[in-house]
Design an enzyme around this catalytic site. Structure first.
Site, PDB file in Angstrom:
ATOM      1  N   GLY A  36       0.819  -1.217   0.000  1.00 26.33           N
ATOM      2  CA  GLY A  36       0.000   0.000   0.000  1.00 26.33           C
ATOM      3  C   GLY A  36       0.843   1.253   0.000  1.00 26.33           C
ATOM      4  N   GLY A  40      -0.764   7.743   1.482  1.00 28.13           N
ATOM      5  CA  GLY A  40      -0.881   7.712   2.923  1.00 28.13           C
ATOM      6  C   GLY A  40       0.351   7.238   3.669  1.00 28.13           C
ATOM      7  N   ILE A  41       0.109   6.438   4.712  1.00 31.40           N
ATOM      8  CA  ILE A  41       1.183   5.934   5.563  1.00 31.40           C
ATOM      9  C   ILE A  41       2.191   5.133   4.752  1.00 31.40           C
ATOM     10  CG2 ILE A  41       1.706   4.343   7.455  1.00 31.40           C
ATOM     11  CD1 ILE A  41      -0.922   5.144   8.739  1.00 31.40           C
ATOM     12  N   TYR A 192     -24.263  -7.656   8.102  1.00 26.29           N
ATOM     13  CA  TYR A 192     -22.969  -7.019   7.818  1.00 26.29           C
ATOM     14  C   TYR A 192     -22.965  -5.574   8.288  1.00 26.29           C
ATOM     15  CZ  TYR A 192     -19.110  -5.001   5.076  1.00 26.29           C
ATOM     16  OH  TYR A 192     -17.961  -4.340   4.685  1.00 26.29           O
TER      17      TYR A 192
END
Length: 287
Positions: A36, A40-41, A192
């Site tokens: 990822g 972001g991070i 859900y």
């Protein structure tokens, strides 16, 4: 501006950045995989690791976005060693191919950062018919870790440097479904709840790291596994909640950490370079 900037026992505070924490550390000769890493991070993790001399392999679902991040990092740091490789964690076929492609590079693997994730999506099934959040956040990383474990073990033995596996989790693991992980109803749309399903996947991240740490210690392998809660970060994880996205944009800079301020996660990662051991199976929380 971050209101809570008092230094902790580590010498850092919630407003400390990854660059602050890693100042003076030389990661030359080490290799890390960051999943990822196109935003972001993950993108900031890749940038700072590369800044400290680490060869970073960016596992990204969108290669175009990954290459754009790579170019931006190299522009600011011409000496950065980065590779962007295709990785869709919701697809077991993609995970297996990524692992095979990485192994074909004959690189060591000192650090595996299982960071990629999705949050609070509407109910969907992955290509392998697994609820999408559980497939992406946990199953894909579980498989990736298993496929690369022997490489991590061999690297630790050959380099005599402690290997590190980091699962980026969340305090949301405390707010899974009442029964914890719904093994019997994992792929059932009835009942859900998108946030509970996210918490379920983060709980699985922590249980995975804990059990992996136990096994590694039992086998006397110089590799540690940890789960990390990086704190509330202003990233695109909130994209499925327009209200939260607006709120983060409005007040986030005052009460939410930005991606540079992921101190605790980086403290865990860089314990490898500082030769600090004994951090097995811990759940570490950002200040």
């Amino acid at each position: 501006m971050w209101f809570f900037s008092r230094n902790g026992t580590s010498g850092f505070s919630a407003s400390s950045t990854a660059e602050d924490v890693t100042q003076g550390i030389d990661g030359s000769g080490l290799t890390a995989i960051v999943t990822g890493a196109s935003s972001g991070i993950g993108a900031e993790t890749a940038r700072v690791l590369a800044l400290r001399g680490v060869h970073v392999v960016m596992g990204v679902r969108n290669l175009e976005a990954g290459r754009a991040v790579k170019e931006a990092i190299v522009k600011g740091n011409p000496n950065a060693k980065l590779d962007a490789m295709d990785l869709d964690l919701s697809s077991m076929e993609s995970v297996k191919k990524f692992a095979e492609d990485f192994k074909s590079l004959n690189l060591p693997l000192n650090l595996l950062i299982n960071n990629a994730g999705i949050m609070a999506t509407p109910f969907m099934l992955s290509k392998d018919n697994i609820e999408l959040q559980f497939a992406t956040n946990h199953v894909g990383h579980f498989l990736l870790t298993n496929l690369l474990m022997e490489t991590i073990r061999k690297t630790a033995r050959a380099s005599r440097k402690e290997g590190r596996i980091v699962n980026v989790s969340s305090r949301r693991h405390k707010f899974s479904y009442p029964e914890g992980i719904r093994f019997a109803k994992l792929n059932d749309p009835s009942g859900y709840n998108s946030l509970s399903a996210y918490g379920q996947s983060k709980l699985a991240n922590i249980l995975h790291a804990n059990e992996l740490a136990r096994q590694l210690k039992e086998d006397r392998v110089e590799v540690t596994a940890n789960s990390v809660h990086p704190g509330l970060i202003a990233t695109n994880l909130f994209r499925h909640y327009s209200f939260l996205t607006g709120l983060v944009g409005l007040v986030g800079k005052y009460v939410i950490k930005n991606v540079q301020q992921i101190t605790q996660a980086f403290e865990v990662m860089y314990a490898l370079f500082l030769n600090q051991s004994g951090c097995r199976g811990q759940q570490l929380h950002a200040m």
